[in-house]
Design an enzyme around this catalytic site. Sequence first.
Site, PDB file in Angstrom:
ATOM      1  N   GLU A   1       0.808  -1.218   0.000  1.00 11.84           N
ATOM      2  CA  GLU A   1       0.000   0.000   0.000  1.00 11.84           C
ATOM      3  C   GLU A   1       0.843   1.272   0.000  1.00 11.84           C
ATOM      4  OE1 GLU A   1      -4.076  -1.515   2.114  1.00 11.84           O
ATOM      5  OE2 GLU A   1      -2.569  -0.707   3.439  1.00 11.84           O
TER       6      GLU A   1
ATOM      7  N   CYS B   1       3.477   8.605   1.587  1.00  9.18           N
ATOM      8  CA  CYS B   1       3.960   7.615   2.548  1.00  9.18           C
ATOM      9  C   CYS B   1       4.229   6.326   1.761  1.00  9.18           C
ATOM     10  CB  CYS B   1       2.866   7.428   3.602  1.00  9.18           C
ATOM     11  SG  CYS B   1       3.328   6.341   4.932  1.00  9.18           S
TER      12      CYS B   1
ATOM     13  N   CYS C   1       6.092  -6.930   7.196  1.00  5.94           N
ATOM     14  CA  CYS C   1       7.249  -6.523   8.003  1.00  5.94           C
ATOM     15  C   CYS C   1       7.614  -7.692   8.903  1.00  5.94           C
ATOM     16  CB  CYS C   1       6.895  -5.290   8.837  1.00  5.94           C
ATOM     17  SG  CYS C   1       8.306  -4.631   9.752  1.00  5.94           S
TER      18      CYS C   1
ATOM     19  N   CYS D   1       5.954  -5.312  15.726  1.00  6.39           N
ATOM     20  CA  CYS D   1       5.655  -4.396  16.826  1.00  6.39           C
ATOM     21  C   CYS D   1       4.197  -4.643  17.216  1.00  6.39           C
ATOM     22  CB  CYS D   1       5.867  -2.946  16.396  1.00  6.39           C
ATOM     23  SG  CYS D   1       7.574  -2.659  15.912  1.00  6.39           S
TER      24      CYS D   1
ATOM     25  N   CYS E   1       1.154  -2.589  15.723  1.00  5.12           N
ATOM     26  CA  CYS E   1       1.172  -2.254  14.296  1.00  5.12           C
ATOM     27  C   CYS E   1       0.538  -3.356  13.458  1.00  5.12           C
ATOM     28  CB  CYS E   1       2.616  -2.029  13.854  1.00  5.12           C
ATOM     29  SG  CYS E   1       2.790  -1.804  12.078  1.00  5.12           S
TER      30      CYS E   1
ATOM     31  N   SER F   1      11.303   5.289  15.645  1.00  2.00           N
ATOM     32  CA  SER F   1      10.108   4.852  16.369  1.00  2.00           C
ATOM     33  C   SER F   1      10.513   4.427  17.771  1.00  2.00           C
ATOM     34  CB  SER F   1       9.458   3.683  15.620  1.00  2.00           C
ATOM     35  OG  SER F   1       9.011   4.124  14.369  1.00  2.00           O
TER      36      SER F   1
ATOM     37  N   CYS G   1      -1.381   5.793  10.282  1.00  2.00           N
ATOM     38  CA  CYS G   1      -0.174   5.099  10.738  1.00  2.00           C
ATOM     39  C   CYS G   1      -0.491   3.740  11.313  1.00  2.00           C
ATOM     40  CB  CYS G   1       0.472   5.867  11.891  1.00  2.00           C
ATOM     41  SG  CYS G   1       1.485   7.191  11.384  1.00  2.00           S
TER      42      CYS G   1
HETATM   43  N1  SAH Z   1       8.925   0.329  10.099  1.00  2.00           N
HETATM   44  C1  SAH Z   1       9.189   1.697  10.253  1.00  2.00           C
HETATM   45  C2  SAH Z   1       8.351   2.613   9.381  1.00  2.00           C
HETATM   46  C3  SAH Z   1       6.891   2.281   9.192  1.00  2.00           C
HETATM   47  S1  SAH Z   1       5.788   2.545  10.525  1.00  2.00           S
HETATM   48  C4  SAH Z   1       9.052   2.093  11.696  1.00  2.00           C
HETATM   49  O1  SAH Z   1       8.549   1.310  12.486  1.00  2.00           O
HETATM   50  O2  SAH Z   1       9.494   3.190  12.036  1.00  2.00           O
HETATM   51  C5  SAH Z   1       5.541   4.318  10.644  1.00  2.00           C
HETATM   52  C6  SAH Z   1       5.167   4.756  12.058  1.00  2.00           C
HETATM   53  O3  SAH Z   1       3.837   4.379  12.435  1.00  2.00           O
HETATM   54  C7  SAH Z   1       6.081   4.159  13.112  1.00  2.00           C
HETATM   55  O4  SAH Z   1       6.470   5.105  14.057  1.00  2.00           O
HETATM   56  C8  SAH Z   1       5.171   3.142  13.739  1.00  2.00           C
HETATM   57  O5  SAH Z   1       5.620   2.768  14.998  1.00  2.00           O
HETATM   58  C9  SAH Z   1       3.859   3.856  13.756  1.00  2.00           C
HETATM   59  N2  SAH Z   1       2.705   2.981  13.995  1.00  2.00           N
HETATM   60  C10 SAH Z   1       2.591   1.669  13.713  1.00  2.00           C
HETATM   61  N3  SAH Z   1       1.385   1.198  14.087  1.00  2.00           N
HETATM   62  C11 SAH Z   1       0.695   2.239  14.611  1.00  2.00           C
HETATM   63  C12 SAH Z   1      -0.636   2.385  15.110  1.00  2.00           C
HETATM   64  N4  SAH Z   1      -1.487   1.375  15.137  1.00  2.00           N
HETATM   65  N5  SAH Z   1      -0.991   3.612  15.543  1.00  2.00           N
HETATM   66  C13 SAH Z   1      -0.136   4.660  15.479  1.00  2.00           C
HETATM   67  N6  SAH Z   1       1.103   4.585  14.974  1.00  2.00           N
HETATM   68  C14 SAH Z   1       1.528   3.386  14.551  1.00  2.00           C
HETATM   69 FE1  SF4 Z   2       7.368  -3.083  11.134  1.00  2.17          FE
HETATM   70 FE2  SF4 Z   2       7.415  -0.445  11.665  1.00  2.17          FE
HETATM   71 FE3  SF4 Z   2       5.156  -1.888  11.986  1.00  2.17          FE
HETATM   72 FE4  SF4 Z   2       7.212  -2.250  13.654  1.00  2.17          FE
HETATM   73  S1  SF4 Z   2       5.984  -0.360  13.411  1.00  2.17           S
HETATM   74  S2  SF4 Z   2       5.968  -3.876  12.694  1.00  2.17           S
HETATM   75  S3  SF4 Z   2       8.933  -1.982  12.286  1.00  2.17           S
HETATM   76  S4  SF4 Z   2       6.201  -1.486  10.061  1.00  2.17           S
END
Ligand code: SAH
Ligand code: SF4
Length: 419
Positions: free
Chosen positions: A122, A135, A142, A146, A149, A269, A391
Amino acid sequence: MPDTQLMPIPGQIDPVPVARDITPRADGRVDLMGLPKKRIAELLAEAGLDAKAAKLRAKQLFHWLYHRGVTDFEAMTDIAKTMRPWLEQRFVIGRPEIIEAQHSTDGTRKWLLRTADGHDFEMVFIPDADRGTLCVSSQVGCTLNCRFCHTGTMRLVRNLTPGEIVGQVMLARDALGEWPKGRMDFIVPDDEAEEASEYTSDGRLLTNIVMMGMGEPLYNFDNVRDALQLVMDGDGLALSKRRITLSTSGVVPMMARCGEEIGVNLAVSLHAVTKDVRDEIVPINRKYGIEQLLQACADYPGASNARRITFEYVMLKDKNDSDEDARELVRLLRHYDLPAKVNLIPFNPWPGATYECSTPERIRRFSNIVFEGGISAPVRTPRGRDIDAACGQLKTSAEKKSRAELDRLAEEKQAALEA
Ligand code: SAH
Ligand code: SF4
């Protein structure tokens, strides 16, 4: 056999399959998208041009590809008419396939895209008053899981190729109608002079790029670097490195190379200030801890007060949002003397998520404490929630649908049992 063969990346920290730099196509033609000028020249030479002609043609092709967004060799008016079918027989200029395009009520747009070998990913465009941010995804899924996420729950992971990464920017420009309209050949015949309009790149909607879509960009370092170099190339998309931000969950060993070889803004992050909590919500912390991560930030080439590092902090109720957490955040950032700003991201829920978003009062209080500590800590407004574009909500609709499909089947099964 799919027409893309997968192979492991040698030496990668957590190896994931990646398509070869040139994806074999059923018709034998080579996709030029994602290739640098030098590689295009090599391919032209292999196809029979002498070295000088190959170099000149590569320069012209590069310009048409990345600066003008042309996908049809016939449109390349400064390349001889007889040469164009020759190119057509051997090459294509590809784009990821668009499976679905969605438009949020707040103007945010999301596209579900598909690679040539059938993997979905996406991309999101977020318009603001003074900028437009794309974005971009770096991987399908991934590996890092996390806990908050949605992308991290995808089973399938494959690195995107440079062509698939830069292809997202190309597609966004296509969709926004942002390619220069005028002719670029230098001598315009009189009878065509009317068609030739002014060549201008001003007033574009797409001004910024964030590597914050699906995937961990520093686990796909080479391809992300090669793609961003095409985006930054003055003869290509010509976007300034100051308008590009790469977000990492903390792949410490790759951060210095990111600064040296790509040189874009860094976002980290962080999301937690204690080992226990970060170990739980950002599991890569078990490999590279908070101290190591902050030291790598302090050493990041190019970081300065003018170019601060952004620390992303997702607000999770009763998990990482106390006054004490806020004070510890200030202490840590000060301790490492980091040119920092903090982005507070209200948690965006998704079906099955085990966390809740902090209350607005809590977020405001947390933000105030960090501000009082001398560090800017704005709260990010979630965008595109109605189309699951915010996000951490990115997970392909195809997978979401298959989950819905599974739920439906489960319900039917249950109903059958009860009958
Ligand atoms: N993998 C990389 C970049 C993609 S995620 C990273 O983790 O930095 C982009 C941002 O969105 C990151 O800061 C991530 O932690 C945040 N993010 C992921 N899931 C989220 C959610 N459910 N609500 C708010 N932010 C989230
Ligand atoms: Fe991957 Fe970033 Fe999501 Fe963590 S927050 S699972 S590193 S995409």
